[in-house]
Write a protein that holds these residues in place. Sequence first.
Motif, short mmCIF file in Angstrom:
data_model
loop_
_atom_site.label_atom_id
_atom_site.label_comp_id
_atom_site.label_asym_id
_atom_site.label_seq_id
_atom_site.Cartn_x
_atom_site.Cartn_y
_atom_site.Cartn_z
N ILE A 1 41.50 30.42 57.32
CA ILE A 1 42.78 30.75 56.87
C ILE A 1 43.70 30.86 57.90
N LEU A 2 45.13 30.27 57.87
CA LEU A 2 46.11 30.41 58.86
C LEU A 2 47.07 31.49 58.84
N THR A 3 47.10 32.46 59.58
CA THR A 3 48.03 33.42 59.46
C THR A 3 49.64 33.20 59.33
N ASP A 4 50.06 31.98 59.88
CA ASP A 4 51.28 31.58 59.78
C ASP A 4 51.60 31.13 58.46
N TYR A 5 50.58 30.89 57.59
CA TYR A 5 50.74 30.28 56.24
C TYR A 5 49.68 31.29 55.48
N LEU A 6 49.98 32.49 55.45
CA LEU A 6 49.21 33.43 54.77
C LEU A 6 48.99 33.25 53.32
N ASP A 7 50.24 33.25 52.64
CA ASP A 7 50.14 33.10 51.43
C ASP A 7 49.45 31.82 50.76
N GLU A 8 49.88 30.77 51.17
CA GLU A 8 49.27 29.62 51.11
C GLU A 8 47.61 29.48 51.23
N SER A 9 47.16 30.16 52.04
CA SER A 9 45.77 30.34 52.74
C SER A 9 45.11 30.99 51.40
N LEU A 10 45.87 32.31 51.19
CA LEU A 10 45.36 32.98 50.11
C LEU A 10 44.90 32.38 48.81
N LEU A 11 45.81 31.68 48.44
CA LEU A 11 45.91 30.97 47.20
C LEU A 11 44.58 29.89 47.06
N LEU A 12 44.20 29.39 48.30
CA LEU A 12 43.11 28.49 48.63
C LEU A 12 41.95 29.46 48.36
N LEU A 13 41.95 30.67 48.98
CA LEU A 13 40.93 31.63 48.97
C LEU A 13 40.56 31.91 47.64
N ARG A 14 41.74 32.26 46.86
CA ARG A 14 41.59 32.60 45.26
C ARG A 14 40.66 31.63 44.46
N ARG A 15 41.08 30.14 44.80
CA ARG A 15 40.23 29.15 44.12
C ARG A 15 38.88 28.93 44.63
N LEU A 16 38.64 29.04 45.80
CA LEU A 16 37.49 28.89 46.71
C LEU A 16 36.40 29.87 46.10
N LEU A 17 36.71 31.27 45.72
CA LEU A 17 36.02 32.49 45.34
C LEU A 17 36.01 32.71 43.81
N CYS A 18 37.04 32.11 43.19
CA CYS A 18 37.26 32.16 41.88
C CYS A 18 37.62 33.53 41.44
N TRP A 19 38.49 34.27 42.14
CA TRP A 19 39.15 35.47 41.99
C TRP A 19 40.62 35.49 41.23
N THR A 20 40.92 36.71 40.88
CA THR A 20 41.94 36.66 40.30
C THR A 20 43.16 36.81 41.05
N MET A 21 44.38 36.55 40.93
CA MET A 21 45.46 36.65 41.58
C MET A 21 45.80 37.78 42.16
N ASP A 22 45.58 38.82 41.26
CA ASP A 22 45.74 40.14 41.65
C ASP A 22 44.76 40.73 42.56
N ASP A 23 43.55 39.82 42.72
CA ASP A 23 42.28 40.16 43.93
C ASP A 23 43.03 39.98 45.31
N ILE A 24 43.97 39.29 45.45
CA ILE A 24 44.34 38.59 46.50
C ILE A 24 45.84 39.13 47.12
N LEU A 25 46.33 40.27 46.32
CA LEU A 25 47.51 40.70 46.58
C LEU A 25 47.26 41.68 47.98
N TYR A 26 48.39 41.96 48.64
CA TYR A 26 48.27 42.68 49.70
C TYR A 26 49.40 43.17 50.07
#
Length: 426
Positions: free
Chosen positions: A273-298
């Motif tokens: 994950i790149l802090t400088d592109y955190l939102d973009e990274s979190l979308l990749l994380l969501r797909r990788l872990l098969c989580w919901t979009m609400d799971d990655i909100l912050y």
Amino acid sequence: MPTIPVVCTWRSHVSPWSFLAYATLFCMFFLIYFIAFAARWQVPNKAFGSFTQIDTEDDTDLVYEKKRWEQVPPPPTKDKTQSKKGGKSHGHDRDCQPHHRVVYVKVPKTGSGTVASILDRYGWSHDLTFAVPKHENNFDPPFNKSQVYRWKSFENGFDMLTNHAGYNRYDMLAMVPNATFLTTIRDPVKQFESAFTYFGYADQLGLTNEKDPMEAFLRGAEEQEYVMKLSYGQWMSRNGQIKYLGLDRKKQEMPFYIERRIKQLSHELDLVILTDYLDESLLLLRRLLCWTMDDILYISKNVRSTSYRYNVTNKVADMIRKWNSADMRLYDYFNRTLWNKVERYGSHFQKDLKEFRRRKEKLNQQCIEEMIEDPGESKRVVELIVKKENEGKCHDWILTPRQFIKMKRHRMRHLAMEIGDYPDTT
């Protein structure tokens, strides 16, 4: 002549068969040595296992890590993160089941607290187990399983490891079998400035009266004048990110070792994950872990006040990049791989990103009444004032990793007691 019988006698004892035997032994010895030497440069192979670099102060060893650690079965408890009906779950465009076994290599001063809070909140709300330090908030680097609270009580391991822990894949897999490995890195210029401020390098070295303390430090650091004088945070003063991820300091100026370590990390880490592109990274994380979009909100936490930031000039930024050249190589490599993954995400990436940011903004509006800059000399971070009418609803969203650690340790103590482990010493 007296020497002739000697020569003839020597020849009479060395037959062609003896010479052939000696030659064969020599060739076998050479072949064994060559195979042993070549094994040090074995290319990782996911089908059979992987070679994991373990750098020490004295030498470099290659430890063969078999997949046996990834074959440890999950705990027999019901998996509460799995969808009941199977098929497409959590709004994904493919069939998948949520992953809950995660190791997060939380690199200091990379803004990693926000990601750690996302993972902690998910694990807490889904009743997962955590590998937590025995007493402190962090594990001493490098990570060792003996540092884990009540680790002997959980024979099948834990679900998550999210506290600061220097990368040690072997022991981490022993604690979280079959884990998805994540980490966070940051633009080395921003990461170094954060470390410089947090560890108080200027105060430690008496540079506070300098016109530009950071520039003064970097000038002295080139000659090792200042680095050796640091009593706190010395290990983060140069190439702190790649060092935390396993590259020994002695090898940080050797391009061969740097590139080899980066390739190993690329093979071993599922997402950087790149802090400088955190939102973009979190979308990749969501797909990788098969989580919901609400799971990655912050809601961003531990944001430093403006009074605790240095103004980095272009000249100083160039000096930082040169001083942290190994971190620059690390960052440039995973910056490229991030955008390659974004491209593979598909044409709907920008649509998902827009929706994610809309939900994130809505969450912040529901929860945050005010953000107070410079709330006092004793506080270095922006203070979040939560709306009173939504305190209960927003409670878990504003918890910091330091607050989560107390909750996690309490949960693990309670679970250990349930299975009959009462002593508080393991």
